[in-house]
Scaffold this motif. Sequence first.
Motif, short mmCIF file in Angstrom:
data_model
loop_
_atom_site.label_atom_id
_atom_site.label_comp_id
_atom_site.label_asym_id
_atom_site.label_seq_id
_atom_site.Cartn_x
_atom_site.Cartn_y
_atom_site.Cartn_z
N UNK A 1 0.87 -0.99 0.21
CA UNK A 1 0.06 0.02 -0.11
C UNK A 1 0.87 1.26 0.03
N UNK A 2 2.06 1.31 0.87
CA UNK A 2 2.94 2.47 0.84
C UNK A 2 3.48 2.60 -0.58
N UNK A 3 3.81 1.40 -1.15
CA UNK A 3 4.34 1.64 -2.58
C UNK A 3 3.38 2.16 -3.49
N UNK A 4 2.05 2.03 -3.48
CA UNK A 4 1.08 2.55 -4.28
C UNK A 4 0.97 3.98 -4.00
N UNK A 5 0.89 4.30 -2.60
CA UNK A 5 0.76 5.83 -2.00
C UNK A 5 1.55 6.51 -2.62
N UNK A 6 2.78 6.18 -2.72
CA UNK A 6 4.10 7.05 -2.86
C UNK A 6 4.14 7.27 -4.34
N UNK A 7 3.50 6.86 -5.22
CA UNK A 7 3.24 7.18 -6.49
C UNK A 7 2.89 8.70 -6.68
N UNK B 1 1.57 10.17 -9.07
CA UNK B 1 0.28 10.41 -9.75
C UNK B 1 -0.90 10.02 -8.67
N UNK B 2 -0.63 9.42 -7.73
CA UNK B 2 -1.66 9.05 -6.98
C UNK B 2 -1.64 10.31 -5.75
N UNK B 3 -0.49 10.92 -5.41
CA UNK B 3 -0.52 12.07 -4.62
C UNK B 3 -1.09 13.25 -5.65
N UNK B 4 -0.97 13.37 -6.76
CA UNK B 4 -1.52 14.40 -7.44
C UNK B 4 -3.10 14.42 -7.67
N UNK B 5 -3.58 13.08 -7.87
CA UNK B 5 -4.99 12.97 -7.96
C UNK B 5 -5.75 13.12 -6.79
N UNK B 6 -5.02 12.60 -5.53
CA UNK B 6 -5.85 12.69 -4.26
C UNK B 6 -5.88 14.11 -4.01
N UNK C 1 -5.24 4.41 -14.98
CA UNK C 1 -4.90 3.33 -14.13
C UNK C 1 -4.83 3.84 -12.88
N UNK C 2 -4.36 5.06 -12.51
CA UNK C 2 -4.37 5.64 -11.13
C UNK C 2 -5.55 5.79 -10.51
N UNK D 1 -10.27 10.95 1.98
CA UNK D 1 -10.23 12.51 2.60
C UNK D 1 -9.27 12.52 3.54
N UNK D 2 -9.43 11.38 4.55
CA UNK D 2 -8.33 11.38 5.50
C UNK D 2 -6.65 11.17 4.99
N UNK D 3 -6.84 10.68 3.97
CA UNK D 3 -5.22 10.40 3.27
C UNK D 3 -5.24 11.81 2.53
N UNK D 4 -5.99 12.57 2.06
CA UNK D 4 -5.59 13.99 1.29
C UNK D 4 -4.94 14.78 2.37
N UNK D 5 -5.35 14.87 3.35
CA UNK D 5 -4.83 15.62 4.62
C UNK D 5 -3.21 15.46 4.43
N UNK D 6 -2.86 14.23 4.57
CA UNK D 6 -1.43 13.96 4.60
C UNK D 6 -0.78 14.17 3.15
N UNK D 7 -1.06 13.77 2.18
CA UNK D 7 -0.78 14.10 1.00
C UNK D 7 -0.80 15.65 0.55
N UNK D 8 -1.70 16.44 0.96
CA UNK D 8 -1.73 17.81 0.86
C UNK D 8 -0.71 18.38 1.55
N UNK D 9 -0.23 17.78 2.73
CA UNK D 9 0.76 18.40 3.62
C UNK D 9 2.13 18.33 2.94
#
Length: 136
Positions: free
Chosen positions: A29-35, A37-42, A69-70, A101-109
């Motif tokens: 999961x961390x591998x996917x979240x570190x992509x 494109x995932x960060x930018x989409x979220x 794909x993302x 939404x909970x993930x977006x708080x981290x990725x926006x930071x």
Amino acid sequence: MATMTAAQRREQARTAYDAFLKSCPTNQLLDRLSDKWVSLVVSALAPGPLRYSDLARKIAGVSPKMLTQTLRSLERDGILSRTVTPSVPVRVDYELTGLGSSLSLLLLAVKDWAETHIEEVREAREQYDAGDAAAS
């Protein structure tokens, strides 16, 4: 031997997760979240739902294949939902779920940190590269 309830088995499995182990689902999961494109989409979806074309315009450099794909992987993971509205043409909207939404708080930071500190990183890179050139 005493039997465990389903809740006890889930708790035992949760404490057994170790993201440092390659075979652990949390590592995957961390591998996917570190992509990127995932960060930018979220991050793009954090303010609210967007259509595919809006996402494609907002996220510079993403190919249609990579965006699709993302979006599919994030939908599969429960991070976003896809709503199809029958019309001509068909309207498809993407929106973060509660989990997303909970993930977006981290990725926006992380995104904000990168935007705030890019100059410091550039300077550090230049100093490092200058040191490597002098050492050669």
